[in-house]
Design a protein around this motif. Structure first.
Motif, PDB file in Angstrom:
ATOM      1  N   HIS A   7      -0.555  -7.917 -18.112  1.00 47.74           N
ATOM      2  CA  HIS A   7      -0.646  -8.522 -19.435  1.00 47.74           C
ATOM      3  C   HIS A   7      -0.013  -7.560 -20.438  1.00 47.74           C
ATOM      4  O   HIS A   7      -0.150  -6.355 -20.305  1.00 47.74           O
ATOM      5  CB  HIS A   7      -2.118  -8.735 -19.759  1.00 47.74           C
ATOM      6  N   LEU A  24      -1.855  -4.518 -21.704  1.00 48.43           N
ATOM      7  CA  LEU A  24      -2.030  -3.301 -20.911  1.00 48.43           C
ATOM      8  C   LEU A  24      -0.992  -2.262 -21.312  1.00 48.43           C
ATOM      9  O   LEU A  24      -1.264  -1.069 -21.347  1.00 48.43           O
ATOM     10  CB  LEU A  24      -1.900  -3.608 -19.415  1.00 48.43           C
ATOM     11  N   THR A  62       4.281   5.313 -20.465  1.00 44.64           N
ATOM     12  CA  THR A  62       3.663   4.019 -20.157  1.00 44.64           C
ATOM     13  C   THR A  62       4.257   3.429 -18.879  1.00 44.64           C
ATOM     14  O   THR A  62       3.555   2.907 -18.019  1.00 44.64           O
ATOM     15  CB  THR A  62       3.884   3.049 -21.323  1.00 44.64           C
ATOM     16  N   ARG A 120       2.852   5.537 -15.899  1.00 50.49           N
ATOM     17  CA  ARG A 120       1.425   5.499 -15.571  1.00 50.49           C
ATOM     18  C   ARG A 120       0.840   4.098 -15.515  1.00 50.49           C
ATOM     19  O   ARG A 120      -0.211   3.879 -14.913  1.00 50.49           O
ATOM     20  CB  ARG A 120       0.640   6.354 -16.573  1.00 50.49           C
ATOM     21  N   ILE A 121       1.459   3.136 -16.186  1.00 52.13           N
ATOM     22  CA  ILE A 121       0.874   1.800 -16.215  1.00 52.13           C
ATOM     23  C   ILE A 121       1.736   0.796 -15.445  1.00 52.13           C
ATOM     24  O   ILE A 121       1.276   0.174 -14.490  1.00 52.13           O
ATOM     25  CB  ILE A 121       0.681   1.308 -17.672  1.00 52.13           C
ATOM     26  N   PRO A 175       2.775   1.767 -11.438  1.00 48.17           N
ATOM     27  CA  PRO A 175       1.648   1.663 -10.498  1.00 48.17           C
ATOM     28  C   PRO A 175       1.156   0.237 -10.299  1.00 48.17           C
ATOM     29  O   PRO A 175       0.743  -0.136  -9.210  1.00 48.17           O
ATOM     30  CB  PRO A 175       0.549   2.511 -11.149  1.00 48.17           C
ATOM     31  N   LEU A 176       1.231  -0.577 -11.355  1.00 47.45           N
ATOM     32  CA  LEU A 176       0.749  -1.950 -11.214  1.00 47.45           C
ATOM     33  C   LEU A 176       1.754  -2.824 -10.471  1.00 47.45           C
ATOM     34  O   LEU A 176       1.393  -3.837  -9.883  1.00 47.45           O
ATOM     35  CB  LEU A 176       0.452  -2.554 -12.585  1.00 47.45           C
ATOM     36  N   ASN A 181      -0.061   8.594  -9.472  1.00 46.08           N
ATOM     37  CA  ASN A 181       0.385   8.016 -10.736  1.00 46.08           C
ATOM     38  C   ASN A 181      -0.061   8.842 -11.931  1.00 46.08           C
ATOM     39  O   ASN A 181       0.068   8.434 -13.061  1.00 46.08           O
ATOM     40  CB  ASN A 181      -0.043   6.551 -10.852  1.00 46.08           C
ATOM     41  N   LYS A 182      -0.592  10.029 -11.685  1.00 43.97           N
ATOM     42  CA  LYS A 182      -1.077  10.820 -12.824  1.00 43.97           C
ATOM     43  C   LYS A 182       0.001  11.739 -13.385  1.00 43.97           C
ATOM     44  O   LYS A 182       0.813  12.230 -12.661  1.00 43.97           O
ATOM     45  CB  LYS A 182      -2.289  11.637 -12.387  1.00 43.97           C
TER      46      LYS A 182
END
Lengths: 376, 559
Positions: free
Chosen positions: B454, B457, B471, B474-475, B478-479, B558-559
């Motif tokens: 979405h 996020l 972004t 990390r977001i 990974p998604l 993913n960190k």
């Protein structure tokens, strides 16, 4: 509270948000839609400020402009003393540089992270030492009553808990300002009420500038220190919840907030702070306003809770009307009814024990101090 | 941002349009010419020649019987299993997940071969066994018949039908049935008037898709149909281009046009049916539990049927192939057979330069093809899900179109195109053809991944202080990874085993595994075929394992 070192003294800095002549248009299927129309607004520091309006009024766009997710076409936004957007000076600070906190309507909890990582994220972006991050996250989770939830996958929590994770994430970096975009609209009615009270107590303990967007008038009235009502990209009324509810002189506001009977009429005379209005149901006496002059077409707003049922004896005096009960519904704590006075049907309410029934002729009195004049 | 999105949308329309429209156009134009490379002179000769062929009548009849028979059988099997899984208390429900997924991993050509090894009339193992046990002189069973083709095709297509029907059955609100019972209807009447009509769109969608699959199927018609001279349209087209002195691509295109038209029509029907089906989905807010029917004494016998089916679908093909790769010639398992076992066929395959070349080519196509296909799918899915304009809607239809392409027909369209380019007879021709034909399988998992992301996020990360790149790292990535990995696995397994398109496009030097296996089958070299087949299964399994491993690794860091 945000404390800043000034000349060797720790003083609280009041983060006011000032918005000047903000404009924003959208283009959709070749049509221009004005989302924000010359918005001027001062959002006071350390208060809960609500933008209230029906969907499509521009309230979310305004919030997104403040946080930096939308770029306005024209105008200026200041947060504290910092210009975060100015079309004239060609300044645009991206959202990640504005150091605000925000709670989204969908909560925007990252599904691939646990509660700890979700909350720690703003601190991780600022590259703080691990120990400090862990301490701050623990403290914030305690504050929102989620201590011990660190290792849980964030998406496995209940709606109310996810909401608190989102709040914790918005608060953890101790922002100057926190923004809420309809944060309660995904919760069911009962949980919404609980969470609203919780939010109010969290925010009042923090003394932070909070900007809250909602279309729900109960939320706006019960949560805020200050409410701005928006319509068609403009702010049409601003004041305390009490002012908005009782003293608005705008038909749209009176109609949008709470239940209201609106009766059209014309001012006959104004004297000693009272205005006498001729209307379809007869003469109504109202509290006057500065702009009220005889001969002006206005409307009168009378809320159902200020219509009093009179006993047979006291059936004379100002603002007393006689009508026939059209319908009456017992809803528990009160009875809601409709009464027809001449050709006009008005909503009213009486205590549950009142001995009236449908078809009865009753006498009603409008409290003149709560009859307000609306300018159309 | 809006500008880049628009540029991206239009360039993707050009790329995907080229991949899907180009072969169709070339096929269409080609069907009106004298033959490959003879553009210019418009002629109806090929249509007249192919549609006045007296053999065509029986081929079309065979095709209708084969496709409808296998589609109905597959759907019936799927309904039976879906009902048992969702509505009864049958034990070991985990098996249903396996039985509906694993057969998709077994290459169709090998599945068909293993059935030929078991049931062919001259030396099929089961036939030999019957002859030994009962002292028969004639083989009692013959797989090389239309019924045999239907059976094997249905077994291969039923998992797909199951994946359509089972969700519809488990989303079924039982209160609809209960209210029918309360209204006074009997169990049977409820089934006829309520249950079946509500499930009808899902059932019809499953049948339609199974017809499309079997119409495009080439493995079963070639391995099981051709030895018994049971020709269907796909093998008819294959014969026109692959046997005789002069392959007649014009005639193949003329026949292919009607196959393609049928297939596209059916896919539109399928799309309509699935959207109809969504209307019927009754989602109730309270968590309801379907009433589970107690099977009582029938519990274990019914489970026995499911277990037998899983054995036949998963274990048997691999065991038969492995066994055949070790014995010198077809024989019933016995002590003698075990003493004769050797790695002879394996060594022969490893020394065979063409087999090794095909292994290398398939490995390359599996890795490079899936990687490029997924890259394209990421952009296509992004535009379909996130951009949402009229143009992106057009891109969606365009990328869905190849879902209806029968490989052998679209291969002929591509032939016409490649013959004018330096790509002809290179591995790149296969690579482009594969991506064009299998694009929907990559786009689908990525679309669902993008739907999950979405926009809030992303925005929330920006507000939290994460810049655009942070972004992304990390977001967003990974998604997306689960979608990328499952899409890549889907494409790589399909590419490693690809047969129907390759059979047209593969030339000397660009042999691939499935085509080489088909050659071995035509020559009756079952031992070598089995050895190469097992290598093929090992190859695709290894690729799947590596992909899942890399996916899991990427998710962690993913960190």
């Amino acid at each position: 509270m945000s404390l800043y070192l000034v000349f060797g003294l720790w003083v609280p800095i009041l983060m006011e948000i000032r918005i000047r002549k903000l404009n924003k248009d959208f283009f959709s299927e070749g049509k221009r839609i004005t989302a924000l129309d010359q918005v001027n607004l001062n959002i006071p520091a350390n208060r809960i400020f609500t933008l209230l309006g029906p969907s499509g009024c521009g309230k979310t766009t305004l919030l997104r402009c403040i946080v930096g997710l939308e770029t306005p076409d024209k105008g200026e936004i200041l947060i504290g003393d910092e210009i975060v957007f100015s079309q004239e000076k060609n300044i645009y600070l991206p959202p990640e540089k504005r150091r605000l906190g925000m709670v989204f309507q969908t909560y925007a909890i990252w599904p691939h992270m646990n509660v700890f990582d979700n909350v720690a994220y703003p601190l991780q972006t600022r590259k703080l030492p691990k120990k400090e991050i862990a301490d701050k996250v623990a403290e914030t989770l305690r504050f929102v009553q989620l201590a011990g939830f660190e290792k849980r996958p964030a998406t496995k929590l209940s709606g109310g808990q996810q909401q608190r994770v989102a709040l914790a994430r918005a608060l953890v970096a101790e922002p100057k300002v926190i923004l809420f975009d309809e944060p309660l609209s995904n919760l069911d009615a009962k949980l919404r009420e609980e969470t609203r009270k919780e939010l109010r107590s969290f925010l009042s303990r923090l003394s932070i500038t909070a900007v809250y967007v909602t279309h729900d008038q109960i939320e706006a009235l019960s949560l805020s220190d200050m409410v701005a009502v928006m319509r068609n990209g403009r702010i049409i009324e601003m004041g305390t919840p009490w002012d908005i509810y009782f003293n608005s002189d705008q038909r749209f506001v009176a109609d949008f907030i709470g239940r209201a009977n609106i009766i059209d009429g014309k001012i006959r005379s104004v004297e000693k702070g009272w205005a006498v209005i001729e209307s379809a149901i007869g003469t109504i006496v109202c509290q006057s306003r500065d702009e009220a002059v005889p001969g002006k077409s206005v409307s009168v707003c009378i809320r159902p809770e200020f219509i009093k049922l009179l006993t047979e004896a006291g059936g004379e005096g100002r603002n007393v009307f006689r009508g026939k009960v059209e319908s009456l519904v017992f809803v528990g704590d009160i009875q809601e009814g409709e009464v027809r006075i001449k050709e006009t049907t008005l909503s009213f309410q009486v205590e549950p024990t009142a001995k009236i029934k449908e078809g009865d002729l009753i006498n009603l009195r409008f409290d003149p101090t709560h009859c307000s004049i609306l300018f159309n | 941002m809006r500008k880049t999105n628009r540029a991206l949308t239009y360039s993707l329309i050009v790329i995907v349009g080229f991949l899907t429209i180009c072969p169709v156009m070339m096929l269409f134009l080609g069907s009106f010419t004298e033959g490959l490379g003879a553009f210019g002179d418009f002629t109806l000769k090929k249509y007249i020649k192919s549609y006045s062929d007296p053999a065509l009548g029986s081929i079309v009849a065979n095709t209708v019987i084969f496709t409808s028979g296998s589609a109905l059988l597959a759907t019936a099997l799927a309904m039976f299993l879906a009902y048992l899984n969702t509505r009864t208390n049958i034990p070991f429900k985990g098996l249903f997940g396996i039985v509906s997924i694993v057969p998709m991993m077994i290459p169709h050509v090998l599945f068909a071969v293993s059935w030929a090894l078991l049931l062919n009339p001259s030396n099929g193992m089961i036939n030999l066994l019957f002859k030994q046990l009962l002292g028969l002189t004639e083989s009692p069973l013959n797989i090389y018949t239309l019924q045999g083709m239907i059976l094997v095709e249905a077994l291969m297509d039923f998992p797909m039908a199951y994946l359509i029907i089972a969700p519809a059955m488990s989303a079924f609100d039982v209160s609809l049935e209960e209210s029918s019972r309360v209204c006074g209807a009997s169990n049977f009447r409820t089934a006829v008037r309520v249950t079946f009509p509500i499930l009808r769109p899902a059932i019809l969608a499953a049948i339609t898709l199974a017809v499309v699959r079997s119409l495009a199927s080439f493995a079963v018609p070639s391995v099981i149909g051709m030895p018994g001279r049971n020709y269907v349209l796909s093998t008819h087209i294959y014969r026109i281009i692959a046997t005789g002195f002069a392959p007649d691509y014009g005639m193949a295109a003329a026949v292919g046009m009607s196959v393609l038209a049928t297939s596209i029509t059916l896919i539109f029907l399928y799309r309509y049916l699935t959207s109809e089906g969504e209307k019927y989905v009754t989602v109730s807010s309270r968590g309801y539990r379907p009433t589970v029917i107690d099977l009582k004494k029938a519990k274990y016998p019914l489970f026995g049927i499911v277990a037998f089916l899983s054995f036949v679908l998963i274990v048997l093909p691999i065991v038969v192939l492995f066994y055949t790769s070790l014995v010198p010639y077809s024989m019933v398992p016995s002590t003698r057979a075990f003493t004769l076992m050797s790695w002879k066929h394996w060594i022969a395959v490893m020394k065979d330069p063409i087999s090794m070349l095909s292994l290398k080519n398939s490995l390359f196509l599996g890795i490079a093809g899936a990687t490029l296909g997924i890259l394209l799918s990421i952009f296509v899915a992004y535009v379909i899900v996130k951009v949402r304009t009229t143009a992106s809607g057009f891109l969606e239809s365009l990328s869905f179109l190849s879902f209806s392409f029968p490989g052998i027909v679209i291969g002929i369209g591509f032939m016409w195109f490649f013959v004018y380019t330096p790509l002809y007879a290179t591995i790149w021709a296969l690579l482009i053809g594969y991506i064009a034909t299998y694009l929907p399988y990559g786009v689908r998992p990525l679309s669902s991944a993008f739907i999950q992301i979405h926009s809030h996020l992303e925005e929330s990360s920006r507000v939290c202080g994460g810049g655009a790149l942070y972004t992304m790292r990390r977001i967003i990535i990974p998604l997306l990874i689960p979608g990328v990995v499952s899409g890549w696995i889907m494409l790589t397994t399909m590419f490693v085993r690809e047969l129907s398109l390759s059979v047209v496009l593969s030339r000397p030097g660009t042999e691939v595994l499935a085509v080489q296996i088909l050659r071995f089958a035509e020559d009756g070299l079952w031992g070598r075929l089995s050895a190469l087949g097992i290598m093929m299964i090992i190859l695709s399994t290894t690729l799947v394992i590596i992909a899942s491993f890399i996916g899991a690794k990427l998710k962690k860091v993913n960190k």
